[in-house]
Design a protein around this motif. Structure first.
Motif, PDB file in Angstrom:
ATOM      1  N   UNK A 401       0.824  -1.222   0.000  1.00 39.78           N
ATOM      2  CA  UNK A 401       0.000   0.000   0.000  1.00 39.78           C
ATOM      3  C   UNK A 401       0.853   1.265   0.000  1.00 39.78           C
ATOM      4  N   UNK A 402       2.178   1.115  -0.161  1.00 39.54           N
ATOM      5  CA  UNK A 402       3.056   2.288  -0.086  1.00 39.54           C
ATOM      6  C   UNK A 402       2.812   3.230  -1.258  1.00 39.54           C
ATOM      7  N   UNK A 403       2.877   4.534  -0.989  1.00 39.31           N
ATOM      8  CA  UNK A 403       2.868   5.553  -2.034  1.00 39.31           C
ATOM      9  C   UNK A 403       3.564   6.786  -1.485  1.00 39.31           C
ATOM     10  N   UNK A 404       3.910   7.710  -2.365  1.00 46.86           N
ATOM     11  CA  UNK A 404       4.690   8.877  -1.991  1.00 46.86           C
ATOM     12  C   UNK A 404       3.850  10.138  -2.147  1.00 46.86           C
ATOM     13  N   UNK A 405       3.865  10.961  -1.107  1.00 47.02           N
ATOM     14  CA  UNK A 405       3.225  12.274  -1.167  1.00 47.02           C
ATOM     15  C   UNK A 405       4.306  13.311  -1.444  1.00 47.02           C
ATOM     16  N   UNK A 406       4.189  14.032  -2.533  1.00 47.15           N
ATOM     17  CA  UNK A 406       5.152  15.097  -2.822  1.00 47.15           C
ATOM     18  C   UNK A 406       5.083  16.149  -1.728  1.00 47.15           C
ATOM     19  N   UNK A 407       6.236  16.668  -1.311  1.00 48.47           N
ATOM     20  CA  UNK A 407       6.255  17.641  -0.218  1.00 48.47           C
ATOM     21  C   UNK A 407       7.441  18.589  -0.348  1.00 48.47           C
ATOM     22  N   UNK A 408       7.172  19.867  -0.131  1.00 46.05           N
ATOM     23  CA  UNK A 408       8.230  20.873   0.000  1.00 46.05           C
ATOM     24  C   UNK A 408       8.496  21.191   1.465  1.00 46.05           C
ATOM     25  N   UNK A 409       7.542  20.839   2.333  1.00 47.60           N
ATOM     26  CA  UNK A 409       7.690  21.034   3.771  1.00 47.60           C
ATOM     27  C   UNK A 409       6.947  19.903   4.469  1.00 47.60           C
ATOM     28  N   UNK A 410       7.641  19.206   5.375  1.00 49.60           N
ATOM     29  CA  UNK A 410       7.028  18.115   6.138  1.00 49.60           C
ATOM     30  C   UNK A 410       6.979  18.530   7.597  1.00 49.60           C
ATOM     31  N   UNK A 411       5.790  18.469   8.176  1.00 46.25           N
ATOM     32  CA  UNK A 411       5.584  18.915   9.557  1.00 46.25           C
ATOM     33  C   UNK A 411       5.152  17.722  10.407  1.00 46.25           C
ATOM     34  N   UNK A 412       5.838  17.544  11.524  1.00 44.69           N
ATOM     35  CA  UNK A 412       5.469  16.477  12.464  1.00 44.69           C
ATOM     36  C   UNK A 412       4.702  17.086  13.628  1.00 44.69           C
ATOM     37  N   UNK A 413       3.441  16.686  13.767  1.00 40.45           N
ATOM     38  CA  UNK A 413       2.612  17.155  14.889  1.00 40.45           C
ATOM     39  C   UNK A 413       2.101  15.927  15.634  1.00 40.45           C
ATOM     40  N   UNK A 414       3.052  15.150  16.146  1.00 41.57           N
ATOM     41  CA  UNK A 414       2.702  13.869  16.764  1.00 41.57           C
ATOM     42  C   UNK A 414       2.997  13.859  18.265  1.00 41.57           C
ATOM     43  N   UNK A 415       3.240  15.007  18.825  1.00 38.38           N
ATOM     44  CA  UNK A 415       3.488  15.075  20.259  1.00 38.38           C
ATOM     45  C   UNK A 415       4.542  16.106  20.596  1.00 38.38           C
ATOM     46  N   UNK A 416       4.626  16.428  21.885  1.00 42.81           N
ATOM     47  CA  UNK A 416       5.537  17.458  22.357  1.00 42.81           C
ATOM     48  C   UNK A 416       6.384  16.928  23.501  1.00 42.81           C
ATOM     49  N   UNK A 417       7.497  17.602  23.727  1.00 43.20           N
ATOM     50  CA  UNK A 417       8.397  17.225  24.804  1.00 43.20           C
ATOM     51  C   UNK A 417       8.910  18.443  25.536  1.00 43.20           C
ATOM     52  N   UNK A 418       9.498  18.206  26.694  1.00 37.77           N
ATOM     53  CA  UNK A 418      10.035  19.290  27.492  1.00 37.77           C
ATOM     54  C   UNK A 418      11.431  19.693  27.037  1.00 37.77           C
ATOM     55  N   UNK A 419      11.802  20.897  27.389  1.00 31.71           N
ATOM     56  CA  UNK A 419      13.149  21.408  27.123  1.00 31.71           C
ATOM     57  C   UNK A 419      13.762  21.760  28.466  1.00 31.71           C
ATOM     58  N   UNK A 420      14.597  20.838  28.993  1.00 32.10           N
ATOM     59  CA  UNK A 420      15.157  20.994  30.330  1.00 32.10           C
ATOM     60  C   UNK A 420      16.654  21.321  30.287  1.00 32.10           C
ATOM     61  N   UNK A 421      17.074  22.002  29.245  1.00 27.94           N
ATOM     62  CA  UNK A 421      18.472  22.438  29.189  1.00 27.94           C
ATOM     63  C   UNK A 421      18.745  23.390  30.344  1.00 27.94           C
TER      64      UNK A 421
END
Length: 653
Positions: A401-421
């Motif tokens: 079932x694989x296929x390719x979506x053309x993209x100039x920008x790929x955005x990941x909105x699958x969760x967030x994390x902390x920044x503890x620097x």
């Protein structure tokens, strides 16, 4: 007049009996010997499921009762301001949350058993907007001399500042950005959270006084934890989760045009990103991903973009900004949202998904990313996806079932994390900060925590955690013992407080004057036949008499949602609030689960006239009816016909 069968079919409502089960057995004998059961009515307050489902713990039933004009305000207070006061006891942002909260309260609403839930969000927006229009404010408590450091000026930090000031504690907010608001300001677009309304609700907190703000200050870099401990009586960590998770595909890290949804929205909300790419693919399925694709459709792209004009350049570099002139040449962008889950299981609000489709977003559900396609320069040119199925709780691609979506920008909105620097000593090992049930940081006295940095969740969750954390801070500063948290941990209706507000508080109890203590019905020092189970029980629909309620259609807020052809450059607010008349009518749909709403059923149907209305000058919410136990025969009719489940048969011998 009885409702005709035809009318009943047009407007179906809940029926008390199953088909064919419509005849009463003879109750005559039961009624006239029922007094041997020794059971008579008592009035039992329970928490409604809307409130039990609300992570902020708002007294939703209470402020709906005020808006519907059933619960009366104190003398000299307008009902609109009284509703605002009750609403903001738990949550200081009614205008914001009425717009953006995904409303788990509405999912829990018992009215879903009839025709539709009560539009709680819509009424809350009305309360919030009315408060801003009328200039309602907050009152700070008497100064205690304590000062608390709040790290982070987002929803949790601001809610904590509000609750601290109500208790008289001063606070200083340390904010890494140059403005307050957190995810309200930097994570949600302005057409969902109007900035004038947001600024007004934040300013109302600052106007309480003794709320100092230090902007562009990162704790752990610009100031140390040790310095905070030396300067403040307690510290609340409310830093949120500002980093986005990347896609779990090879080559994601380091690919310039692969960005997180958090970074994408921050660049837009700061006003730096004014155009996006021609072909945008966002992986998600939650509210953040909907915001990303909706913003991308509104921004569009330009045909001839130099390197500095590329959206990822602005997103990665916090100092680079697009020229506003570029927007004049913008053309529509092709935007695709992919989700692991099918449409019915996506976590985004259903109406937000519908709006995104209307605006021209393509949504592919039940698919997962499997690979990035890159060119020789190392830029992503596409995202390979495949249909997927869940095996042992993990998404697994379906072969072929694989296929390719053309993209100039790929955005990941699958969760967030902390920044503890700089704050590594607080790291729980998962990039977050641990919390106990009192929202203390374990093994760090004086340190408390609230919001997404505990576990990314809803805005309303962060606000609710801040309220509990402030209770713990208050006890810590007073060196008082922590009380056990209630099973149903929300802002409860308090009958004693309501009686005091109406100048009906019980008299002081004096043992020498009370005499014989058997029976309290005539004792003004006691609240007669009332039991408060709100902290222990949520009332389900099967304890209500749903047959009392007729069909009442929900008052829907109007929306101005642009079509795919109109969306480019459309940044006007989408949601149009209810009018006052609509808000009042919608509040009247509330079934007041677990609390009397003065319908008179018990008075009308009592065959012994044992149930009676309390005298007008002694009456208030929760004290509308009473029982003459000399007349009561324990027939339980009052409990049967009580729509709200407020009357229970009890009292025993």
């Amino acid at each position: 007049m009885a409702t005709s069968k035809d009318e009943a079919k047009k407007k179906p409502s809940w029926r008390r009996f199953r088909d064919g089960d419509y005849e009463w057995d003879s109750l005559t004998e039961k009624i006239f010997v029922q007094d041997t059961s020794h059971k008579c009515p008592t009035y039992v307050h329970k928490t409604p499921p809307c409130q039990g489902s609300c992570p902020s713990g708002e007294d939703i039933r209470g402020w709906l009762a005020i808006v519907r004009q059933q619960e009366k305000p104190p003398a000299g207070v307008d009902w609109r301001e009284y509703a605002f006061q009750r609403s903001t006891d738990a949550n200081p942002f009614p205008a914001m949350m009425g717009r953006v909260c995904p409303a788990p309260c509405q999912d829990g609403c018992n009215r879903n058993e009839l025709e539709d839930y009560v539009g709680i969000n819509a009424v809350e927006q009305f309360i919030g907007d009315t408060a801003i229009e009328n200039g309602y404010g907050f009152q700070a408590g008497a100064d205690t001399g304590h000062r608390v450091a709040i790290i982070g000026g987002g929803p949790a930090g601001l809610a904590a500042a509000y609750q601290l000031r109500r208790r008289g504690h001063a606070c200083t907010i340390f904010e890494a950005n140059d403005a307050l608001g957190g995810m309200f300001r930097f994570g949600i677009p302005g057409y969902r959270v109007p900035r004038d309304k947001l600024d007004a609700e934040i300013q109302r907190i600052l106007d309480m006084g003794q709320v100092e703000c230090r902007f562009n200050t990162r704790v752990g870099v610009d100031i140390s934890i040790a310095e905070l401990e030396a300067q403040f009586g307690a510290i609340l960590w409310a830093i949120g989760c500002q980093t986005g998770r990347g896609l779990p595909v090879p080559g994601w890290e380091g690919t310039p045009n692969c960005v997180s949804g958090v970074a994408f929205l921050k660049a837009f909300n700061e006003g730096r990103m004014k155009i996006t790419a021609e072909k945008v693919v966002c992986v998600g399925g939650g509210d953040t991903s909907i915001d990303v694709v909706s913003v991308a459709r509104r921004l569009g792209h330009i045909g001839q973009a130099g390197k500095s004009d590329l959206p990822e350049t602005v997103i990665h570099d916090g100092y680079v900004a697009h020229d506003a002139v570029m927007t004049a040449a913008a053309e529509g962008a092709q935007v695709t949202l992919t989700s692991l889950f099918t449409r019915d299981k996506m976590t985004a609000a259903e109406h937000e998904v519908h709006d995104a489709l209307h605006e021209g977003v393509t949504i592919l559900d039940g698919v997962m990313p499997v690979a990035l396609i890159k060119d020789q320069a190392g830029r992503a040119t596409g995202l390979k996806i495949a249909d997927c199925e869940m095996i042992d709780g993990r998404p697994t691609p379906i072969e072929g079932t694989e296929r390719v979506l053309d993209a100039d920008l790929v955005v990941a909105a699958i969760g967030q994390g902390g920044d503890l620097r700089g704050l590594e000593e607080l790291d729980s090992g998962r990039g977050l900060i641990a919390a106990d049930k009192f929202f203390q940081v374990p093994d760090r006295p004086g340190h408390f925590v609230a919001g997404d940095i505990i576990r990314p969740h809803l805005l309303t969750t962060a606000i609710g955690q801040a309220s509990i954390a402030v209770e713990s801070i208050d006890l810590y500063l007073k060196q008082a013992e922590y009380r056990r948290r209630p099973k149903v941990d929300v802002h409860h209706f308090d009958l004693l407080k309501k009686l005091a507000e109406a100048d009906l508080a019980p008299d002081a109890f004096r043992l020498d004057a009370a005499g014989d203590l058997r029976g309290t019905s005539a004792g003004d020092w006691a609240v007669h036949n009332f039991e408060d189970r709100g902290a222990a029980e949520v009332i389900p629909q099967d304890e209500l008499f749903l047959g009392h309620f007729g069909y009442h259609a929900r008052n829907l807020r109007k929306e101005e949602v642009p079509s795919a052809e109109e969306v480019l450059g459309h940044f006007k607010e989408r949601v149009i609030g209810l009018t006052e008349a609509e808000a009042i009518d919608e509040a009247k749909r509330c079934m007041s689960c677990g609390m009397c709403f003065e319908c008179d059923n018990c008075v009308i149907f009592c065959p012994q006239t044992a149930v009676f209305r309390v005298a007008k000058d002694r009456r208030t919410t929760g004290r509308y009816v009473d029982t003459d136990y000399a007349k009561c025969i324990g027939c339980h009719i009052c409990a049967d016909v009580c729509p709200t489940g407020y009357i229970k048969m009890g009292l025993g011998e």
